[in-house]
Design a protein around this motif. Structure first.
Motif, PDB file in Angstrom:
ATOM      1  N   GLY A 386       0.822  -1.207   0.000  1.00 46.33           N
ATOM      2  CA  GLY A 386       0.000   0.000   0.000  1.00 46.33           C
ATOM      3  C   GLY A 386       0.860   1.263   0.000  1.00 46.33           C
ATOM      4  N   SER A 387       1.875   1.302   0.863  1.00 44.99           N
ATOM      5  CA  SER A 387       2.693   2.516   0.909  1.00 44.99           C
ATOM      6  C   SER A 387       3.559   2.623  -0.342  1.00 44.99           C
ATOM      7  CB  SER A 387       3.519   2.594   2.192  1.00 44.99           C
ATOM      8  OG  SER A 387       4.180   1.404   2.459  1.00 44.99           O
ATOM      9  N   ALA A 388       4.061   1.494  -0.865  1.00 42.26           N
ATOM     10  CA  ALA A 388       4.869   1.533  -2.096  1.00 42.26           C
ATOM     11  C   ALA A 388       4.049   2.154  -3.222  1.00 42.26           C
ATOM     12  CB  ALA A 388       5.337   0.133  -2.480  1.00 42.26           C
ATOM     13  N   GLU A 389       2.808   1.706  -3.338  1.00 37.09           N
ATOM     14  CA  GLU A 389       1.945   2.223  -4.406  1.00 37.09           C
ATOM     15  C   GLU A 389       1.603   3.689  -4.194  1.00 37.09           C
ATOM     16  OE1 GLU A 389      -1.349  -0.510  -4.715  1.00 37.09           O
ATOM     17  OE2 GLU A 389      -0.010  -2.063  -5.530  1.00 37.09           O
ATOM     18  N   ALA A 390       1.303   4.023  -2.954  1.00 37.09           N
ATOM     19  CA  ALA A 390       0.942   5.416  -2.649  1.00 37.09           C
ATOM     20  C   ALA A 390       2.106   6.359  -2.970  1.00 37.09           C
ATOM     21  CB  ALA A 390       0.557   5.546  -1.176  1.00 37.09           C
ATOM     22  N   ILE A 391       3.318   5.948  -2.573  1.00 34.25           N
ATOM     23  CA  ILE A 391       4.488   6.799  -2.810  1.00 34.25           C
ATOM     24  C   ILE A 391       4.766   6.917  -4.311  1.00 34.25           C
ATOM     25  CG2 ILE A 391       6.993   7.011  -2.461  1.00 34.25           C
ATOM     26  CD1 ILE A 391       6.442   5.538   0.290  1.00 34.25           C
ATOM     27  N   ALA A 392       4.723   5.775  -4.998  1.00 37.35           N
ATOM     28  CA  ALA A 392       4.993   5.796  -6.444  1.00 37.35           C
ATOM     29  C   ALA A 392       3.974   6.681  -7.143  1.00 37.35           C
ATOM     30  CB  ALA A 392       4.951   4.377  -7.005  1.00 37.35           C
ATOM     31  N   GLY A 393       2.716   6.576  -6.729  1.00 35.50           N
ATOM     32  CA  GLY A 393       1.640   7.370  -7.333  1.00 35.50           C
ATOM     33  C   GLY A 393       1.902   8.856  -7.131  1.00 35.50           C
ATOM     34  N   ALA A 394       2.241   9.208  -5.889  1.00 36.47           N
ATOM     35  CA  ALA A 394       2.470  10.624  -5.565  1.00 36.47           C
ATOM     36  C   ALA A 394       3.711  11.154  -6.276  1.00 36.47           C
ATOM     37  CB  ALA A 394       2.610  10.786  -4.052  1.00 36.47           C
ATOM     38  N   VAL A 395       4.774  10.352  -6.269  1.00 37.29           N
ATOM     39  CA  VAL A 395       6.026  10.793  -6.882  1.00 37.29           C
ATOM     40  C   VAL A 395       5.862  10.956  -8.394  1.00 37.29           C
ATOM     41  CG1 VAL A 395       8.384  10.065  -7.434  1.00 37.29           C
ATOM     42  CG2 VAL A 395       7.559   9.910  -5.082  1.00 37.29           C
ATOM     43  N   ASN A 396       5.180  10.004  -9.005  1.00 35.18           N
ATOM     44  CA  ASN A 396       4.988  10.078 -10.457  1.00 35.18           C
ATOM     45  C   ASN A 396       4.219  11.321 -10.881  1.00 35.18           C
ATOM     46  OD1 ASN A 396       6.432   8.019 -11.691  1.00 35.18           O
ATOM     47  ND2 ASN A 396       4.890   6.484 -11.152  1.00 35.18           N
ATOM     48  N   LYS A 397       3.469  11.881  -9.943  1.00 35.00           N
ATOM     49  CA  LYS A 397       2.707  13.093 -10.277  1.00 35.00           C
ATOM     50  C   LYS A 397       3.564  14.347 -10.247  1.00 35.00           C
ATOM     51  CE  LYS A 397      -1.867  11.713  -8.802  1.00 35.00           C
ATOM     52  NZ  LYS A 397      -1.959  11.340  -7.374  1.00 35.00           N
ATOM     53  N   ILE A 398       4.760  14.235  -9.634  1.00 39.84           N
ATOM     54  CA  ILE A 398       5.624  15.419  -9.566  1.00 39.84           C
ATOM     55  C   ILE A 398       6.274  15.629 -10.919  1.00 39.84           C
ATOM     56  CG2 ILE A 398       7.497  16.588  -8.346  1.00 39.84           C
ATOM     57  CD1 ILE A 398       7.268  14.496  -6.173  1.00 39.84           C
ATOM     58  N   ILE A 458       5.539  10.108   4.591  1.00 40.13           N
ATOM     59  CA  ILE A 458       5.426  10.277   3.141  1.00 40.13           C
ATOM     60  C   ILE A 458       5.567  11.743   2.735  1.00 40.13           C
ATOM     61  CG2 ILE A 458       3.909  10.036   1.109  1.00 40.13           C
ATOM     62  CD1 ILE A 458       2.949   7.448   2.101  1.00 40.13           C
ATOM     63  N   TYR A 459       4.941  12.612   3.566  1.00 41.93           N
ATOM     64  CA  TYR A 459       4.966  14.034   3.275  1.00 41.93           C
ATOM     65  C   TYR A 459       6.403  14.564   3.137  1.00 41.93           C
ATOM     66  CZ  TYR A 459       3.899  18.982   3.765  1.00 41.93           C
ATOM     67  OH  TYR A 459       3.820  20.321   3.572  1.00 41.93           O
ATOM     68  N   ILE A 462       8.076  13.263  -0.132  1.00 46.85           N
ATOM     69  CA  ILE A 462       7.636  13.974  -1.334  1.00 46.85           C
ATOM     70  C   ILE A 462       8.282  15.358  -1.400  1.00 46.85           C
ATOM     71  CG2 ILE A 462       5.612  14.916  -2.577  1.00 46.85           C
ATOM     72  CD1 ILE A 462       5.686  11.868  -2.478  1.00 46.85           C
ATOM     73  N   ASP A 463       8.325  16.032  -0.238  1.00 45.36           N
ATOM     74  CA  ASP A 463       8.942  17.360  -0.175  1.00 45.36           C
ATOM     75  C   ASP A 463      10.396  17.315  -0.615  1.00 45.36           C
ATOM     76  OD1 ASP A 463       6.938  18.969   0.498  1.00 45.36           O
ATOM     77  OD2 ASP A 463       7.704  19.520   2.496  1.00 45.36           O
ATOM     78  N   ASP A 464      11.119  16.319  -0.110  1.00 41.73           N
ATOM     79  CA  ASP A 464      12.542  16.185  -0.446  1.00 41.73           C
ATOM     80  C   ASP A 464      12.738  15.896  -1.926  1.00 41.73           C
ATOM     81  OD1 ASP A 464      13.374  16.718   2.046  1.00 41.73           O
ATOM     82  OD2 ASP A 464      14.503  14.854   2.344  1.00 41.73           O
ATOM     83  N   VAL A 465      11.898  15.035  -2.465  1.00 47.25           N
ATOM     84  CA  VAL A 465      12.021  14.692  -3.883  1.00 47.25           C
ATOM     85  C   VAL A 465      11.777  15.946  -4.726  1.00 47.25           C
ATOM     86  CG1 VAL A 465      11.033  13.366  -5.798  1.00 47.25           C
ATOM     87  CG2 VAL A 465      11.473  12.240  -3.613  1.00 47.25           C
ATOM     88  N   LYS A 466      10.753  16.707  -4.338  1.00 44.19           N
ATOM     89  CA  LYS A 466      10.459  17.951  -5.073  1.00 44.19           C
ATOM     90  C   LYS A 466      11.654  18.891  -5.020  1.00 44.19           C
ATOM     91  CE  LYS A 466       5.454  18.423  -4.716  1.00 44.19           C
ATOM     92  NZ  LYS A 466       4.402  18.886  -3.814  1.00 44.19           N
TER      93      LYS A 466
END
Ligand code: GDP
Length: 477
Positions: A386-398, A458-459, A462-466
């Motif tokens: 669940g978390s792998a998918e959630a992170i991939a989904g969020a990251v792919n949107k960046i 997760i937050y 995502i912030d760091d990746v951005k």
């Protein structure tokens, strides 16, 4: 020292569109008229499967391109095939079955010799080369060293076991390498065999076989009952024709080391896969930063041979030291030249090691910035699906017009050696969410300069990746 994309394509006798596509995949989107630097040009050459002999900063020789030689004197060459799949799905059995049924009877007494690869002769007299170290570790380790020797991947899936973690990894590694795949649905001799459920299940991983409206060939086989093998061979040959694999046999040989070892009696031995030209006894060569003179060669049937054509694996005797798997092999005109190239390479390798040492995100970003990287690749490992998918989904949107995140792998579990090789091959950092790297993976990541970052929110991730992606773009953003 810059070259336009179209000029580079021209010199390689490659379509400009293919070079543009590759550059985009490497994270350097460029148009035909754009200029790229020497290092990027070298990367392109390497990715196209060319061994670069660089004896000075301005002297780069161009050869193999996209598995195809650039010379105008070209002959067909056999495809080089790697078999991948989950443990116990029948990779070894399939390699044995293919080797057994198709080796020309009586050849060299039929004694097989393990040299890391073998060739079969099909019924209509075509040759196929199989690398006989199955699994994606070897494949990815080679690719990480810039040795993309595989033309076609055969993905073995046992119908009764279905899609398993290593099946998924094999799919990801194959896709990351841009190598065409043929799916072999194995163990069809077992009662109740159902290949359809595998075809269905593959859809989830973006593998569409022909009967599902896709372009991936599939074939039902039994490695133990030896059924479907001819069909598999036909499909490999069909794929091979599509790829139009060619090389010039009439030139000094170039190739790659498949495996190497130190034999107590014979000294250093290396299996070389010839990629262009013909390797002959007496040839002076460089293998990575080792060099030598071919004293003798043994083929996969244990027979002593005097020459080896493109796509042929041979074990070579006459080295000064043991090279590494993946090392480029180049025949040169003199011992002096061999020493020079070997020393240059030794220097390059040392310089690269030092360059790679600071394994942190900042260094990585500055390296990527220099390469004008506009794609930001990532490997994600998490504690739950669940978390792998959630992170991939969020990251792919960046993504912005200038840069786009690309998740190469998002899966469950600790960070392993295989994750690090995948990340290294694509220049990606690895993000661990509530998971850590094991000792071996940490060691390799440190050595190869692959960044590891851990998160539990997760937050923050995502912030760091951005921030990292923005940093990668430099001051324009
Ligand atoms: P690998 O780990 O992928 O190399 O798998 P192996 O080739 O070692 O095979 C694992 C097990 O599956 C062995 O016991 C094989 O005998 C068996 N096996 C492999 N292929 C078949 C097949 O087509 N049918 C059946 N019934 N068993 C198979």
């Amino acid at each position: 020292d810059r070259i336009t994309v179209s000029e580079l394509a021209n010199r390689m006798a490659e379509r400009t569109s293919n070079v543009v596509r590759l550059l985009a995949r490497l994270g350097v989107p460029s148009a035909a008229v754009d200029e790229i630097d020497q290092d990027t040009a070298e990367l392109v050459l390497t990715e196209f499967g060319h061994n670069i002999v660089r004896v000075s900063d301005s002297d780069v020789e161009i050869g193999m391109v996209g598995g195809v030689d650039v010379d105008d004197h070209l002959a067909e060459r056999p495809p080089v095939v790697t078999i991948m799949g989950h443990v116990d799905h029948g990779k070894t059995s399939l390699l044995d079955a293919l080797r057994g049924t198709n080796v020309v009877k009586g050849e060299a007494g039929g004694i097989t010799q393990h040299i890391g690869a073998y060739q079969i002769l099909t019924k209509d007299k075509h040759k196929i080369t199989f690398l006989d170290t199955p699994g994606h570790e070897a494949f990815t380790a080679m690719r990480a060293r810039g040795a993309s020797v595989t033309d076609i991947v055969v993905l073995v899936v046992a119908w009764d076991d279905g899609i398993m973690p290593q099946t998924i990894e094999a799919i990801q590694h194959t896709k990351a390498a841009g190598v065409p795949m043929i799916v072999a649905i194995n163990k069809m001799d077992k009662a109740g065999a159902n290949a359809e459920k595998i075809r269905q299940a593959l859809l989830q991983y973006d593998v569409q076989v022909e009967s599902m409206g896709g372009e991936v060939q599939d074939v039902e086989v039994s490695a133990t009952a030896k059924t479907g093998l001819d069909q598999l061979i036909d499909k490999i040959m069909l794929q091979s024709e599509i790829l139009e694999l060619k090389a010039n046999p009439d030139r000094p040989a170039e190739g790659n080391v498949i495996e190497a070892r130190l034999d107590k009696g014979k000294g250093p031995l290396a299996t070389v896969l010839v990629r262009r030209g013909t390797l002959k006894t007496g040839d002076i060569f460089v293998m990575g930063s080792e060099w030598g003179k071919v004293r003798a060669m043994v083929d996969d049937k244990g027979a002593s041979v005097k020459s080896a054509l493109p796509s042929t694996p041979v074990e070579v005797l006459g080295l000064t030291g043991v090279p590494s798997a993946g090392d480029p092999v180049t025949v040169v005109e003199s011992e002096a030249r061999a020493r020079e190239v070997a020393e240059y390479r030794a220097g390059v390798i040392n310089a690269k090691r030092i360059e790679q040492e600071p394994a942190n995100l900042e260094t990585m970003f500055s390296v990527l910035r220099q390469a004008k990287a506009q794609v930001y690749p990532l490997v994600i490992k998490a504690d739950t699906q669940g978390s792998a998918e959630a992170i991939a989904g969020a990251v792919n949107k960046i993504s912005t017009d200038l840069i786009k995140a690309k998740v190469l792998l998002a899966s469950v579990g600790g960070i392993t050696e295989s994750d690090v090789t995948l990340a290294k091959a694509s220049g990606a950092p690895i993000i661990g969410f509530n998971v850590r790297a094991n000792a071996k993976a940490r060691e390799i990541a440190q050595r190869d300069g692959v960044a590891l970052k851990y998160y539990d929110v997760i937050y923050d991730l995502i912030d760091d990746v951005k921030a990292a992606m923005a940093g990668q773009l430099g001051p324009e953003l």
